[in-house]
Design a protein around this motif. Structure first.
Motif, mmCIF file in Angstrom:
data_model
loop_
_atom_site.group_PDB
_atom_site.id
_atom_site.type_symbol
_atom_site.label_atom_id
_atom_site.label_comp_id
_atom_site.label_asym_id
_atom_site.label_seq_id
_atom_site.Cartn_x
_atom_site.Cartn_y
_atom_site.Cartn_z
ATOM 1 N N ASP A 1 -4.426 1.315 -4.363
ATOM 2 C CA ASP A 1 -4.065 2.672 -4.758
ATOM 3 C C ASP A 1 -5.310 3.381 -5.248
ATOM 4 O O ASP A 1 -6.200 2.757 -5.826
ATOM 5 C CB ASP A 1 -3.055 2.625 -5.915
ATOM 6 N N LYS B 1 -5.447 9.776 0.647
ATOM 7 C CA LYS B 1 -6.350 9.771 -0.513
ATOM 8 C C LYS B 1 -7.223 11.027 -0.550
ATOM 9 O O LYS B 1 -7.707 11.418 -1.595
ATOM 10 C CB LYS B 1 -7.240 8.525 -0.488
ATOM 11 N N ALA C 1 -3.291 6.559 -9.636
ATOM 12 C CA ALA C 1 -2.070 6.771 -8.836
ATOM 13 C C ALA C 1 -0.974 5.853 -9.334
ATOM 14 O O ALA C 1 -0.075 5.554 -8.638
ATOM 15 C CB ALA C 1 -2.364 6.551 -7.368
ATOM 16 N N SER D 1 0.815 -1.240 0.000
ATOM 17 C CA SER D 1 0.000 0.000 0.000
ATOM 18 C C SER D 1 0.834 1.270 0.000
ATOM 19 O O SER D 1 0.395 2.313 0.479
ATOM 20 C CB SER D 1 -0.954 0.042 1.215
ATOM 21 N N TYR E 1 1.999 5.531 3.129
ATOM 22 C CA TYR E 1 0.944 4.697 2.531
ATOM 23 C C TYR E 1 -0.206 5.527 1.978
ATOM 24 O O TYR E 1 -0.463 6.645 2.429
ATOM 25 C CB TYR E 1 0.375 3.738 3.595
ATOM 26 N N TRP E 2 -0.945 4.888 1.085
ATOM 27 C CA TRP E 2 -2.192 5.491 0.591
ATOM 28 C C TRP E 2 -3.283 5.292 1.639
ATOM 29 O O TRP E 2 -4.206 4.514 1.476
ATOM 30 C CB TRP E 2 -2.616 4.867 -0.740
ATOM 31 N N ILE F 1 2.832 4.658 -1.218
ATOM 32 C CA ILE F 1 2.776 5.734 -2.209
ATOM 33 C C ILE F 1 4.145 5.747 -2.886
ATOM 34 O O ILE F 1 5.174 5.822 -2.203
ATOM 35 C CB ILE F 1 2.526 7.104 -1.540
#
Ligand code: PGD
Length: 856
Positions: free
Chosen positions: A852, A539, A856, A93, A533-534, A95
């Motif tokens: 994601d 988000k 993304a 997870s 992390y997302w 980014i």
């Protein structure tokens, strides 16, 4: 200087500083680390020592990839599986790149905030995002002032004294002009404000009567609204696991253990002989008042203690007896409210009175409407029992947290990066040092402007100080700029926030009534988030910086928030993920982009992570070296770092024998506590003078806004949302640990067997939990381990809304209430909420929490 070159030089400097023998002889006790790798700390194949909130870890790396993670040492029979999922924390997870929301990028002045969470994401180069953030922050400050920038940024972040993301953010914001901060925290919002009025200290983060004293002297231990076998898996710094060891000894002892909790928790189950008493949620205050009434009317209470060590008892008694409101708070009254037999409440009061009893309370009971009353009443009850300050008696508000009660060790203490750095520059513009910032009565930083920083000066300071607001009022503040609220005797005016910078926390999971927060979240023009992390918060941002996890950088920490037992090297385990950067680097670069020389102040003229680590260690080493008779295994920094091992410190006979309030008991005049009277205040003139209708001058029962005993209930079940066992808040949600607890691929909701039968719900069913505030999906766990009428949905599940707002993952804060505990403390009331539950009909929507976002 680029980072690689800096690391190389650092490595060379370290080697240079090392004793010659160490440089060339085989480093027999190093694990998998060659001397040439020391500078960067990167091990391609081998074992690396680090530490997380969940303890000291030994991580095995193969070809630069994490293949195993385990506890560095075993302290007790109680296992801590949180320690085994480091690989998932690094690889899942994440980014990958800096990202900007499409509409924001197209027009930052009119960025369509309503599209947050639904817009497309655009990958932008790191350098351009740095410029964008610096520009928009400057613009916001110019247009609306520093008081429009919120960087309170609450959260549990990661361990490590250098890479402390929240402090690093504050440091940047202070230097670049100032920001609005927050007061208090989500954990103990109510207690940390009421307790100083009652016992002169916040209590919740204070050392407890030492465990060896409890084990030797207590006859009864009451674990009241706490689940230590679960919550001691983690600590604010890094757990020393001593709590597990002592609870294990408690289990083996003859001490009677009573657990008072609507849920038959892991703790009840661990103590197979523990007595489980399950009151209605949010009614502990009434139960304690019932005990106080009985002890008073039977004349059994300790009059001498009350007379010698407390003030205002005489003003509390008329309320207890019902003279002020016509309702005696007797056993029958308490019994009806708590849904427990009156004779049981009496029996408990007798038992506590007749035996040396330690009341170990958790914090859940104060995370409720009128939460201030629970611990105030507990102190009053403990005062009537007369055991405060005696070995093994009284009350303790931190045995369940960070191993409170583990005796404090004598040794070195590691410092940490500070938030209050204010740049002082000489005439040539060189940075020449820092000054410290200002803190409010809760220890919260309230600002200080950087001399010479663009658009700054002292003028904002007063405003920012005035505008700092209680942390759990964030949605209210965003929605109501200019509103004046009461707080602990003061008036606070909400600022008009237009720029939010959040690091190290997950408000779109942790805050109550998320649907209201989502509306509030649309108010500011800009939201920037740094996170590995997302998460739901990432988000819902406009700009995200991917940050490294703690396993991708070097750091240092202590274990044991109370014990100060170890200093642990937190070595970089693997290379940085994709384009992730350290918060330290991001804020250093933001400083540069904001006003070039700020970076000198920020980094104190270019200090790297190693400089800070070494500085903190060296200071502790100097402290230890200059302490006579202190025997430790502490070595000079280079050896410590190369050894890949923690330093251990031992407790002293004095700390082993320490009794909370012991000195006060010995001499209440010489060792007066920090209340206005110097005594335990059962009646507080200070609070009386505030004239609040929802928190009066002595402990009282107030009906919560929602509870099972109310007339015209808005929903059927009381939902508790305690801290989860298999993660830390929302952290570790994205690991395979979730497979251990997820039901129907959702967060599990516990429901009593009889309730489930009535609702036609079976174990494993997908269910809809809902109320007027929102709805979530969850997986049913049908069980007798929960009181009838109560359901349990742990906090921390990643909020995962569908188009209609239903959370597909089961985040309980979609259902909780966003009002304050009272005007006194303004804490959150996450444990006060009624909900309905039914079997979910229709096609189960796909879970997207850990995926994601689009584009993304
Ligand atoms: P965490 O999951 O720890 O929760 O809320 P909190 O926001 O503290 O969030 C930490 C975030 O920091 C994660 O997203 C993580 O990825 C990120 N992070 C970790 N390391 C770093 C780093 O080095 N840099 C950056 N930039 N980010 C990092 C917890 C809060 O929830 C608390 S403390 C309490 S006590 C409350 N409890 C309850 C409750 O009992 N019941 C309900 N319903 N709700 C609660 N909410 C509160």
């Amino acid at each position: 200087m680029n980072e690689k070159r800096r690391n190389l030089l650092k490595g060379a400097a370290l080697l240079g500083a090392m004793p010659v023998a160490m440089k060339f002889s085989p480093l027999s006790d190093l694990v998998g680390l060659s001397a040439s790798e020391l500078g960067t700390g990167l091990v391609k194949n081998g074992e690396v020592v680090t530490a997380a909130h969940w303890g000291m870890l030994k991580v095995t790396v193969k070809d630069g990839v994490i293949v195993k993670s385990e506890p560095l040492q075993k302290t007790s029979e109680i296992s801590n599986p949180l320690q085994n999922f480091t690989a998932d924390m690094v690889y899942k997870s994440r980014i990958k790149y800096p990202m900007v929301r499409k509409s924001y990028l197209a027009n930052p002045d009119s960025p369509k905030p309503e599209l947050r969470g639904r817009d497309e994401w655009v990958r932008v180069s790191y350098e351009d995002v740095i410029k964008l953030v610096a520009r928009e922050l400057k613009k916001t400050r110019k247009q609306k002032g520093n008081q429009s920038v919120f960087a309170g940024s609450y959260g549990w972040k990661s361990s490590g004294n250098v890479h402390n993301s929240r402090i690093l953010l504050h440091r940047f914001m202070n230097l670049s002009g100032g920001f609005v901060g927050s007061l208090g925290d989500y954990s103990t919002g109510a207690s940390q404000v009421i307790m100083p009025h009652v016992v002169g200290s916040i209590e919740v983060y204070e050392q407890q009567t030492s465990w060896p004293v409890v084990l030797e002297n207590s006859k009864v231990v009451v674990i009241w609204g706490a689940n230590p076998i679960s919550t001691l898996r983690i600590a604010w710094t890094s757990t020393d696991e001593q709590g597990f060891k002592y609870f294990e000894e408690l289990k083996k002892s003859n001490i009677e253990v009573i657990v008072i909790d609507p849920v038959r928790t892991q703790t009840v189950q661990y103590f197979d002989k523990a007595r489980w008493i399950a009151p209605r949620p949010n009614t502990d205050t009434a139960m304690m008042l019932g005990m106080c009434h009985y002890l008073y009317t039977s004349g059994k209470y300790d009059k001498n203690f009350i007379e010698t060590y407390t003030s205002g008892f005489d003003k509390f008694v008329p309320y207890l007896l019902g003279k002020t409101d016509g309702t005696p708070k007797n056993l029958e009254w308490a019994s009806k409210i708590c849904d427990l037999p009156a004779k049981l409440i009496k029996e408990l009061a007798d038992k506590f009175m007749d035996n040396r009893t330690m009341l170990m309370s958790g914090w859940g009971m104060q995370r409720a409407h009128h939460g201030e009353q629970a611990h105030w009443t507990m102190v009053t009850l403990a005062a009537m029992l007369g055991q405060i300050g005696l070995p093994g008696g009284g009350f303790g508000l931190s045995y369940h947290y960070s191993n409170g009660g583990a005796p404090t060790c004598k040794g070195g203490v590691i410092g940490g990066i500070n938030s209050s750095s204010v740049g002082n520059f000489d005439e040539q513009g060189n940075f020449i040092g820092t000054a410290f910032g200002e803190f409010d009565s809760h220890g919260q930083f309230i600002g200080k402007a950087a001399k010479g920083a663009a658009g700054t000066g002292q003028s904002w300071l007063q405003k920012a100080t005035k505008y700092a607001f209680p942390v759990a009022r964030i949605a209210d503040a965003l929605l109501n700029p200019g509103k004046v609220i009461d707080h602990n005797g003061k008036k606070i005016t909400y600022p008009d926030i237009d720029f939010i910078y959040w690091v190290g926390g997950n408000p779109l999971v942790h805050h109550q009534d998320i649907n209201t927060l989502v509306k509030a979240w649309r108010k500011p023009r800009t939201i920037v988030v740094n996170d590995p992390y997302w998460t739901p918060t990432a988000k819902m941002a406009d700009i995200v910086f991917p940050t490294t996890t703690q396993y991708e950088r070097n750091d240092i920490t202590m274990t044991g928030d109370y014990s100060n037992m170890n200093i642990v090297p937190m070595k970089q385990v693997v290379a940085k993920f994709a384009e992730a950067r350290d918060d330290y680097q991001i804020f250093s670069d933001l400083c540069k982009a904001y006003a070039d020389k700020l970076v000198l102040a920020y980094t104190e003229n270019g200090k790297t992570e190693f400089d800070w680590i070494k500085e903190y260690y060296d200071a502790a080493y100097a402290q230890v070296s200059s302490t006579p008779d202190l025997v430790t295994d502490m070595k000079p920094f280079e050896e410590f770092w190369a050894e890949n091992k923690p330093v251990n410190f031992a407790s002293t006979p004095e700390s082993d024998a320490w009794v909370r309030f012991g000195e006060f008991r010995e001499d209440p005049i010489l060792n007066a506590i920090g209340t206005p009277s110097g005594l335990i205040e059962i009646y507080s003139e200070t609070i009386a003078a505030m004239k609040y209708d929802d928190c009066k001058a002595h402990p009282m029962w107030f009906e919560p806004i929602e509870w099972l005993g109310m007339k015209n209930k808005p929903a059927e079940f009381h939902m508790l949302s305690p801290h989860p066992t298999d993660r830390l808040h929302s952290q570790l949600s994205n690991t395979a640990l979730r497979d251990r607890y997820a039901v129907a691929d959702r967060e599990p909701v516990w429901i009593n067997t009889k309730d489930a039968k009535k609702k036609g719900i079976k174990n494993g069913d997908l269910v809809r939990v809902y109320n007027a505030r929102g709805e979530v999906l969850a997986g049913a766990v049908v069980s007798d381990d929960i009181k009838e009428g109560v359901v349990k949905l742990d906090e921390g599940a990643w909020y995962d809304p569908d188009a209609s707002g239903l959370c597909k993952n089961g985040c309980p804060n979609v259902l909780t209430i966003d009002i304050p505990t009272s005007k006194l403390a303004n804490g959150n009331i996450s444990h006060t909420a009624l909900v309905n539950i039914e079997k979910f009909k229709g096609k189960a929507p796909e879970l997207t929490a850990f995926k994601d976002p689009k584009f993304a």
